[in-house]
Each structure stands twice: as structure tokens, then as C-alpha cells.
Design a protein around this motif. Structure first.
Motif, PDB file in Angstrom:
ATOM      1  N   ALA A  76       9.481  -4.063   0.534  1.00  0.00           N
ATOM      2  CA  ALA A  76       8.726  -4.640  -0.586  1.00  0.00           C
ATOM      3  C   ALA A  76       7.565  -5.481  -0.068  1.00  0.00           C
ATOM      4  N   LEU A  77       7.844  -6.278   0.992  1.00  0.00           N
ATOM      5  CA  LEU A  77       6.772  -7.108   1.549  1.00  0.00           C
ATOM      6  C   LEU A  77       5.770  -6.255   2.325  1.00  0.00           C
ATOM      7  N   ALA A  78       6.251  -5.155   2.925  1.00  0.00           N
ATOM      8  CA  ALA A  78       5.362  -4.328   3.740  1.00  0.00           C
ATOM      9  C   ALA A  78       4.561  -3.332   2.915  1.00  0.00           C
ATOM     10  N   ALA A  79       4.856  -3.282   1.614  1.00  0.00           N
ATOM     11  CA  ALA A  79       4.140  -2.328   0.763  1.00  0.00           C
ATOM     12  C   ALA A  79       2.641  -2.534   0.897  1.00  0.00           C
TER      13      ALA A  79
ATOM     14  N   PRO B  67      12.546  -5.902  15.549  1.00  0.00           N
ATOM     15  CA  PRO B  67      12.723  -6.386  14.178  1.00  0.00           C
ATOM     16  C   PRO B  67      12.577  -5.284  13.134  1.00  0.00           C
ATOM     17  N   GLY B  68      13.286  -5.464  12.023  1.00  0.00           N
ATOM     18  CA  GLY B  68      13.068  -4.614  10.871  1.00  0.00           C
ATOM     19  C   GLY B  68      12.026  -5.253   9.969  1.00  0.00           C
ATOM     20  N   PHE B  69      11.821  -4.676   8.812  1.00  0.00           N
ATOM     21  CA  PHE B  69      10.842  -5.223   7.873  1.00  0.00           C
ATOM     22  C   PHE B  69      11.335  -4.982   6.454  1.00  0.00           C
ATOM     23  N   ASP B  70      10.870  -5.820   5.558  1.00  0.00           N
ATOM     24  CA  ASP B  70      11.200  -5.709   4.139  1.00  0.00           C
ATOM     25  C   ASP B  70      10.200  -4.734   3.506  1.00  0.00           C
TER      26      ASP B  70
ATOM     27  N   ARG C 260       3.207 -13.648   5.048  1.00  0.00           N
ATOM     28  CA  ARG C 260       4.495 -12.963   5.192  1.00  0.00           C
ATOM     29  C   ARG C 260       4.341 -11.466   4.961  1.00  0.00           C
ATOM     30  N   ARG C 261       3.539 -11.090   3.964  1.00  0.00           N
ATOM     31  CA  ARG C 261       3.301  -9.676   3.707  1.00  0.00           C
ATOM     32  C   ARG C 261       2.608  -9.022   4.908  1.00  0.00           C
TER      33      ARG C 261
END
Length: 838
Positions: A771-774, A766-769, A679-680
Motif C-alpha cells: 500500500a505504501l509502495a503503490a 527488508p520487505g515493503f508494504d 515513508r512512501r
């Protein structure tokens, strides 16, 4: 090779479907925010070549991406269909230029569609269509009425091979025609001009606010060539009583005490007066030579500084009162400034070389800085050998010198421009006819607008002669004067094809208008062009003319409220080379895309062009290119197997790509650490590709998709099995990222994943989170001479230069170096940097 899916059937299916469903057609009443993305419309030379492919892939990616971002993207296409090649083909083969051109358009159009590039084809513009000719001629007449079009006799560049006049910009630095390679000569002709110089200051000043490449803006600034200076008079020795003077222009009046000779253009009206009998033969020889050279060759060609002849005449330097000799040289142009210059060899490279060659004095008037090694010095400094200017710095000396000239009544402040009015006459058939007639009683008379368009007749004879075929066609040439009804002669020249390309982007906004060139309200909705894409070769000609034309149309009332700058952002793509030469039809080194459409497919070719390097840089087509393109075909097979539920396993693989993809062991329930990491990676993919597409880093966007495919495949093969929701999110994200880049496969795979009516290109980007994309971090070990001195937490994707900077900035490393400079720094991103001091 065996493919995982039917490439050709898939690509043809979706090309037809996008057209049938009118996916990329937009209108001015679309509620979405408008965005105008435009690739420069091409001359139709036949099927597309790789240069076309590269240009249109970049544009198509942006159109699809911005559409998925929620914009109503205007993406039209058309053809710059007038021009010399079609007429030259008619001379060779007898085939009419219209038939020749229409056939080439059909070939290019088929290639563009096979590439999968999407356009609103309803808006297609062809510059040889009667409707476009009509509005071209209306605009010409409005320019004529406003005094922005005029006719004058002038020396022009004549290409013997093309048998037509060339603009200065169409003559290469060696004095040859950019198209035929023939040596260009100068002849005098009555010509039509557009008064572009009226807009010189505005065209120059507005460059500062454009989001264009700096080198393009620099080229335009240099071509406009604004020079602030002074014109002043040099009395002609022996003719003082009659007040005969030679007026010169200079940007450096502060150097006048160093004037040791003057130079006039070969065409200057005082040449005959200045030339003595003893020097006349040499002067006439130089004048004859200059007449055979283009202006560009005269000013930039090899040996320009040596082509000069003494006239035998002298003029007085008003600052010193001393006589100075006058030379004639072809690097001085009659159409720039006054056609005469003062020469100060100590301050100018060309004047220095000329003075040394002809044994003329050199007097320095500005003190060079300490350490100066000799030769001319044109920089700042204190004035010396300059009479009342001695001791002043250059800026103050300039002002004092101008004031002195004005006080004496022999000089005036002046602004000169390198830019010259646009010569638009062409002695050709295949172009837009100029809509005027010549009446013995009323002179130049415009054809009434309700009688337009004036169309060239089909039954003309194409011969390699120096005039237009229209001149030899009696029924076209002989006309009736609209003013008096008496006999008149029709203009037989046609317009420069750059006229056609100077406003086509406005016609694209409203190509259906029959009452005006375009509806101003509709044009205001779409203009300016948000992103314009084309080659650097158009940096001066097309872009300068289009900027002028847009301003003129606004001022004429044809485009009220439309921005005066037509192109907000400009991107110039790199060219493709083969064997160190530009790939082009004239050089016979074209590589057709058709062979790739029929084998690996358009998507693989698109990915290659996006991946091969930064889009602004030139690329080399080498022996390895085929292997790389084949590799992208195999990569797309791999994406198919990773994303299509019913895809078969097995198959061939490319370098670094494992083709066989075993069916996953599905599971649900709580996510594991491996699921979380996927997911990251998914959110990092979306973040990275979005960032890359926004900054034109298409090559790294493709690389990120390939990297993510490796992650996805490893996840499928992991011992824990595959979490269905996590995998579906990841596979969908990969297809969404690839949708603008490899649109056919993405569309088909999305359909198979989500149902026959699903359309990946209708999905929102799509967008992205965050925190997950850090970014993932790793520990980078820093050594000095192999010994660990520090450990630094860094981004796993850190660049080599940044790793080097952090390592050398470490206090512990500085302590170990003890002030010594490292001999070298070995970087192995992201985990190791070794600083070597011995």
C-alpha cells in the motif's frame, strides 16, 4: 578531494572482518536453502583489470543479496592456472611456469580482495595443484576405460607461433590463432580425443530447457550442427564396371534434378582417381593451398566459394542419368558428412557463385514466390524441372526422393553433425600430463590410479620447438609398463586446458575429498550452479565441454544423481571497450582498478560498473569515465552524511549532489504529510531495488538509490523538521539497499548507527508494504497540435513509450486526428504528450 570518511581504512577494515568472521563460508549441513552463484574462474594473468571488476562486482552483488534473502550461498573462487602464457614467458625469460603462475595468482587474488568481492576462500582450486592434476588424470583414465577417450591420427590445426595444436574453436574466422595471431596450418598428428559426439543429440535437445541467453543457445545449436538428410551414390564415369561410386550427403534430396556438378574435399580418397592428367597440376596446387588453411578459414574465409579446381572427372546423377563434372574445393571438409557434396546452384548461394565463376549450368527445381527478384531460392515452393517430383511441395518431395533412393538401394537416411570429437592433446609442458604409457607389447596402458598424479619434472628446457619439452626429458619420457614391467614410453602431450575448466565447479563443492574427485552427496546438495556468470566468448568452447563432461561423469558413476546440466542460469556480461577495441592485456589498453582503490575507493568503482549501463551490454571507457567515477565517490560521501549520526557536515559535492548536510531538527509525535511521503518513498525504494536486482537491472537500482538520497536530503532540510522514527527507517533502508552494491560504506555506517556488533550483511533483506509502495500518480496532459484534448492519470514513473501508447490510444485524440497519421509525437514524461499532425 576531502572525503567524509577514511575510505581506504574503512574498506580494509571490512575486508579483513568478513574474512575473520567467515561471513561467506558455507557448508553442506547449513540449514538455509542452498544457492550456488559462480563467476567463471579466471586465467591468472596478473592484477585485475576492469573486465574482471565488472564480472566480479555483478557476482558479488548477487552473493550478498541472496545471502540477505536467507540463502546459504556457495561462492568459491579458483584459478584456471595452466596455459600457454606461462610457458611462453618461460621461453622468453627462463622463469619456471609455476613460479610465474603463482606470482600472477597472488596479484589477481589481491585485486579481487581489494574490490571487496567475498568468496569462500577455503575452497580455492588451482588447476596446476597436484591434487587437482591427480583427479584430472583419474577422470581421463575412466574415460579411456569407457571408450570415451581414444587416440587417432587426424589433420589438426597447428599454430606456428604457439607451437601447439588448436581446437577448431580456437581458430579465428580469418584462419589465425586467437591468441598469437599467427596463420594456422594443417598437419597430421597422432592425437587424443574425447568422444563428445556420443552426446551430440542430448547436448542439442537439452538446450531448450536452459535459462540461458538465446544467442548462446543459438551458437551452441549451430556448432553442434545437426543435419538430417540422405547419403547416396553417384557412379564414377569410366569406372561403372568396377562399381566405383562417389557418396554424397545432402539435406535437400528434392533438389537432385538441379545437380549440375559435384564437389569433393581436397583430402577425399577419390581425388586421384577422378583427376585427369590435364587437370592434375591445378588440383595439386589447390590441395597444397588447402593444407595450409584451417578448417574454419576454409569454410568461412573470404573467397571460399571461388577456390575450386576441375578434376576432369565426372559422375552420374542417378535422378537424370546425366554425367556431371566433379570439382575439388577446400570449403568441403573430409570430416563432415562424406567429404563430398552434390551442388545445386539454383538453391544455394555458394553453389550459385561457384557455378557462375566456372560457367556451370543452373537449373531451378523449386518455383520461387511471386515477386522474387532472382538468384538462388532455397525456400518452400512447388517442385519444377524435377521429373517424378514435379508438382509436389518441398516437404513431400524430400520424402518421395529419399524413398526412391532407398528403393533403388543407392541411398540411406542419415544424420550428420558439425560437431567433432574434442581434440585434447597439446604439445606443451604447462598442462596436465596425459597418464598413459606406450608399451611395445601391450600398446596403450594407463598409469595405475594409485600411482597418480603423474607430474611434469621441473628441470626441463623451454625452447620454441614444435614438440613438448617433456619429449626431450629422458627420465620423464622413459617409463616402465605397468602391465609387464618392461620398458615403455610415457605420453608427453598434456591435456587441453579446457579439460581443467570442464569440472572445476564440481570440485568446488567438495575440494577436500581425497577419495574421489568430489563427494557425490555434497555435490548433489549444491549442484546445479544456480547462476553462472562469464563472457560471451565462452559460449561454445567452455560451456559445451562442461556440459559434455558433467554428463560423462554421471555416466561413469563419478557423479551419481547430479543434474546432467551443470548451469541452470547463465548470464553473459558485456565487454569493456576503449577506442572501439575490446579492453585486454594483449591490446595494451588495460585500466587498472588499483588507482581507484587508492583514491575514490572500491565502492565508488563498484557503483560505476553497476550504473554505467545494462550489464549485458558492452560499455565504452571514455574521457568522461573518470568524472563519473569521481561523482560516485562524492555520492558515497553524501550517503555517509545522511546516514551516520556523528558525521561532520560540509564537503565537496558531485554533479547534482549537494554535499553539505545540515544537522536535522529532530521531532517525535504524530507524522505529518511530509513524513508519510518519506515513508512512501522508502517503501517504493525497497520495492523498486528488489525488483531491479531480481531482473539484473543494476543500473536502475543504483539510480533509484541516488533518487532516494535526494528525497532524504530534502526531508532533512524541510521546514517542519525530521521525524526520528521515519528518518531512521529511511536511512536504514538506504543502507540495506546499498549493502550488496557498496558493501564497505554500508557496513561501516550500519555499525555506527546500530552498534559495534551490528552487521548490515547479516540483516534480512527488508520487505515493503504494497500500500505504501503503490506508485504515485500524476495527471498527464495530452495535446494535439498544442491544444488540450485529454487528461490521463498515469504512474509518475511512466516510461516514454507507454506514455506515447496511452496518448495515441485516447479516443479524444483519435477524434481530433480525424484518421490522419501524426507527423511526430513529443513526449515529456510524466506530464505532457503533444501529438503533432502537421
Amino acid at each position: 578531494m576531502t572525503r567524509a570518511y577514511d575510505v581506504q581504512a574503512t574498506e580494509q577494515k571490512w575486508q579483513a572482518r568478513w574474512a575473520e568472521e567467515r561471513t561467506y563460508e558455507v557448508d553442506a549441513d547449513d540449514p538455509r536453502p542452498p544457492r550456488y552463484i559462480l563467476c567463471m574462474y579466471p586465467y591468472p594473468s596478473g592484477p585485475a583489470h576492469q573486465g574482471h571488476v565488472r564480472n566480479y562486482v555483478f557476482g558479488d552483488l548477487l552473493v550478498r543479496y541472496r545471502t540477505m534473502q536467507g540463502d546459504a550461498v556457495l561462492s568459491p573462487f579458483g584459478f584456471d592456472s595452466f596455459g600457454l602464457p606461462a610457458e611462453n614467458a618461460a621461453i622468453r625469460t627462463g622463469e619456471h611456469p609455476r613460479l610465474f603462475t603463482d606470482a600472477r595468482i597472488a596479484e589477481l587474488k589481491a585485486s579481487v580482495k581489494a574490490l571487496g568481492a567475498v568468496y569462500d576462500w577455503r575452497r580455492e582450486v588451482r588447476s596446476h595443484d597436484p591434487g587437482y592434476i591427480r583427479w584430472n588424470q583419474v577422470i581421463f583414465l575412466r574415460l579411456l576405460r569407457a571408450g570415451l577417450a581414444y587416440r587417432a591420427s587426424a589433420p589438426v590445426n597447428w599454430c606456428p607461433g604457439c607451437q601447439t595444436v588448436l581446437a577448431n574453436e580456437q581458430v579465428l574466422a580469418d584462419g589465425t590463432c586467437e591468441r598469437s595471431g599467427d596463420l594456422v596450418v594443417q598437419i597430421d598428428l597422432e592425437q587424443w580425443f574425447f568422444r563428445i559426439t556420443t552426446y551430440a543429440d542430448e547436448l542439442l535437445d537439452a538446450l531448450d530447457d536452459l535459462d540461458w541467453p538465446d544467442r548462446v543457445k543459438t551458437m551452441q545449436r549451430n556448432w553442434i550442427g545437426r543435419s538430417e538428410g540422405v547419403e547416396f551414390d553417384l557412379p564414377v564415369v569410366g569406372h561403372e564396371a568396377e562399381g566405383l561410386v562417389l557418396r554424397v550427403f545432402t539435406t535437400r534430396p528434392d533438389t537432385s534434378y538441379g545437380m549440375t556438378y559435384a564437389v569433393v574435399a581436397p583430402e577425399h580418397p577419390l581425388v586421384d582417381v577422378l583427376t585427369t592428367d590435364a587437370e592434375r597440376a591445378a588440383v595439386e596446387e589447390l590441395r597444397a593451398t588447402a593444407a595450409r588453411r584451417s578448417e574454419l578459414d576454409r569454410t568461412t574465409g573470404a573467397g571460399a566459394e571461388k577456390r575450386g579446381a576441375f578434376t576432369g572427372g565426372h559422375v552420374l546423377n542417378p535422378f537424370t542419368g546425366a554425367p556431371v563434372p566433379v570439382y575439388v574445393a577446400d570449403y568441403v571438409l573430409m570430416r563432415y558428412g562424406t567429404g563430398a557434396i552434390m551442388a545445386v546452384p539454383a538453391e544455394d548461394d555458394r553453389d550459385w557463385e561457384f557455378a557462375e565463376l566456372h560457367g556451370l549450368p543452373i537449373v531451378r527445381t523449386t518455383q520461387p514466390p511471386d515477386g522474387f527478384e532472382g538468384g538462388p531460392w532455397a525456400g518452400e515452393g512447388t517442385k519444377v524441372n524435377s521429373g517424378f517430383l514435379d508438382g509436389l511441395e518441398v516437404p513431400a518431395a524430400k520424402e518421395r526422393a529419399v524413398a526412391w533412393l532407398e528403393e533403388k538401394g543407392i541411398g540411406t537416411r542419415t544424420v550428420n553433425y558439425r560437431l567433432r570429437d574434442w581434440l585434447v592433446s597439446r604439445q606443451r609442458y604447462w598442462g596436465c600430463p596425459i597418464p598413459v604409457v606406450y608399451c611395445p607389447d601391450h600398446g596403450i596402458v594407463g598409469v595405475p590410479e594409485d600411482e597418480l598424479p603423474v607430474l611434469a619434472p621441473d628441470d626441463v628446457e623451454f625452447l620454441p620447438q614444435g614438440d613438448s619439452p617433456l619429449k626431450r626429458h629422458p627420465s620423464f619420457r622413459h617409463a616402465v609398463c605397468p602391465e609387464c614391467g618392461g620398458p615403455a614410453e610415457r605420453e608427453t602431450d598434456t591435456m587441453d586446458t579446457f579439460v581443467d575448466s570442464s569440472w572445476y565447479f564440481l570440485r568446488f563443492c567438495d575440494p577436500w575429498s581425497d577419495e574421489a574427485p568430489f563427494d557425490p552427496g555434497t555435490a548433489r546438495h549444491f549442484m546445479p550452479v544456480d547462476q553462472y556468470i562469464g563472457g560471451i566468448e565462452h559460449a561454445i568452447l567452455h560451456l559445451m565441454y562442461a556440459r559434455f563432461y558433467t554428463r560423462a561423469l554421471v555416466d561413469l558413476g563419478l557423479a551419481p544423481g547430479i543434474p546432467r546440466e551443470p548451469f541452470s542460469r547463465l548470464f553473459t556480461q558485456g565487454m569493456i571497450r576503449m577506442d572501439h577495441k575490446k579492453m585486454s592485456k594483449s591490446k595494451g589498453n588495460l585500466i587498472s582498478p588499483q588507482r581507484y582503490f587508492e583514491t575514490v575507493g572500491a565502492d565508488a568503482l563498484r557503483l560505476f560498473h553497476l550504473f554505467v549501463g545494462p550489464p549485458a551490454e558492452d560499455m565504452d571507457w571514455t574521457a568522461q569515465t573518470e568524472e563519473v567515477i569521481d561523482g560516485f565517490g562524492k555520492y558515497l560521501d553524501r550517503v555517509w552524511r545522511l546516514t551516520v549520526p556523528q558525521a561532520e557536515t560540509g564537503g565537496e559535492s558531485g554533479p547534482g549532489d549537494s554535499g553539505g548536510t545540515a544537522p536535522p531538527r529532530w521531532r517525535d509525535g504524530d507524522p505529518t504529510a511530509a513524513d508519510t511521503e518519506v515513508r512512501r518513498a522508502t517503501h517504493r525504494l525497497v520495492a523498486k531495488v528488489t525488483h531491479d536486482l531480481e531482473r539484473w537491472a543494476f543500473n536502475t537500482a543504483v539510480a533509484e538509490c541516488r533518487k532516494f538520497s535526494n528525497t532524504l536530503q530534502a526531508y532533512r532540510q524541510g521546514p517542519e523538521g525530521v521525524h526520528r522514527a521515519v528518518y531512521d527507517e529511511a536511512a536504514d533502508a538506504l543502507l540495506l539497499m546499498l549493502a550488496p552494491m557498496a558493501p564497505h560504506l554500508s557496513a561501516e555506517a550500519w555499525c555506527l548507527r546500530h552498534g559495534e556488533s551490528a552487521r548490515v550483511h547479516a540483516e534480512r533483506w527488508p520487505g515493503f508494504d504494497p500500500a505504501l509502495a503503490a506508485a504515485e500518480t500524476v495527471t498527464m496532459v495530452v495535446q494535439v497540435d498544442g491544444k488540450v484534448r485529454d487528461r490521463i492519470e498515469v504512474d509518475a514513473g511512466i516510461e516514454e513509450e507507454e506514455a506515447r501508447r496511452l496518448a495515441l490510444g485516447s479516443a479524444k485524440v483519435a477524434e481530433a486526428l480525424e484518421g490522419a497519421e501524426p507527423a511526430r509525437v513529443v513526449v515529456r514524461v510524466p506530464k505532457l504528450v503533444n501529438v503533432v499532425r502537421r
